[in-house]
Design a protein around this motif. Sequence first.
Motif, mmCIF file in Angstrom:
data_model
loop_
_atom_site.group_PDB
_atom_site.id
_atom_site.type_symbol
_atom_site.label_atom_id
_atom_site.label_comp_id
_atom_site.label_asym_id
_atom_site.label_seq_id
_atom_site.Cartn_x
_atom_site.Cartn_y
_atom_site.Cartn_z
ATOM 1 N N ARG A 143 2.374 1.729 -3.512
ATOM 2 C CA ARG A 143 1.381 2.212 -4.480
ATOM 3 C C ARG A 143 1.017 3.672 -4.214
ATOM 4 N NH1 ARG A 143 -2.883 -2.818 -5.451
ATOM 5 N NH2 ARG A 143 -1.366 -4.210 -6.480
ATOM 6 N N SER A 144 0.971 4.043 -2.937
ATOM 7 C CA SER A 144 0.688 5.444 -2.602
ATOM 8 C C SER A 144 1.819 6.344 -3.075
ATOM 9 C CB SER A 144 0.479 5.591 -1.095
ATOM 10 O OG SER A 144 -0.603 4.807 -0.653
ATOM 11 N N ILE A 158 0.833 -1.206 0.000
ATOM 12 C CA ILE A 158 0.000 0.000 0.000
ATOM 13 C C ILE A 158 0.864 1.251 0.000
ATOM 14 C CG2 ILE A 158 -1.645 1.335 1.389
ATOM 15 C CD1 ILE A 158 -2.830 -1.353 2.303
ATOM 16 N N THR A 159 1.944 1.237 0.787
ATOM 17 C CA THR A 159 2.843 2.387 0.834
ATOM 18 C C THR A 159 3.509 2.629 -0.514
ATOM 19 O OG1 THR A 159 3.302 1.958 3.177
ATOM 20 C CG2 THR A 159 4.853 3.380 2.002
#
Length: 305
Positions: free
Chosen positions: A198-199, A195-196
Amino acid sequence: MQFNVPVKAVLSMLPCLFFLYVNAVMLFALLRKPLLRETPRYILFGHLLLSESLQLLMTMFLYIFAVTMVRMMSYICIILTIFATFTFKISPLNLAVMSLERYVAICFPLRHADIVTTRTTRVAIAGMWTVASLDLFTQLFLFVSVENTNYTVPRFCHRHLYRQQLYTTINNAFIIVVFIFVIMVIIYTFFAIMITVRSASASCSSSSSTESKGSKAYKTVLLHLLQVFLCLTSTVFITINSDSLWGRNFAIATKVQYTLFLCLIIFPKCLSPLIYGLRDQTFRHVFIYYFTFGFKTTTKTFPTV
């Protein structure tokens, strides 16, 4: 048939000895480079190599004792089997801590140097040994208190020597709790890193080097999950290797155990550190240099971890 037993024992030990040598070269390479020796990530990798090597040694000795039918006192057999189980439980805990280190490096990069230090890494290693030893001392205390410790082990030394079902229940419960905890930690760190990353890739200010580092991090955590499942193959061997198997036909059981020993214990334990070590760009050049006795010299500038 009697000639085949020592030959089979020697042949089965050849991959063990080879991969023990590979692990020894890896540990030597880590100790020779100050930057690797003082970096928490490589300290944890060195600890993984040490625990895997100890387990490989213990497994090798127990297999030789079983094949050659060495008779020993019960308390010696119990110490050997308990220590082998102890080393087995350290590896998955080490993989969980290595995943957490990558999680902090990617999700909290500004605080990584403060959180993940040499001191905290040593504390984490001490914690692994403490947690893994809880089951060891519990079983040893129960064995001394309940069992008769002064008899000769019939045929061979194995973990089913315990006469009370309580020992197996405690050991299985502890293994289940450890592996569930480790798998949950690795899965959580994997998704948190993904998630990090992709962010960061969606942000215009993110650099390609940051994205590359994050992508490598969650692939490393995914590799840790694969290593945990390789560790679980040893439990499959323990489940299949029951007293009923030995009681039906000893000759057939010996051949089955020989195949299971190589496929479920030796090769997974040997390949796990080797794959991780060769995948690391920084460490691979140092390892190849020492493995080839310096014949293949490659100059590599070590980046900041």
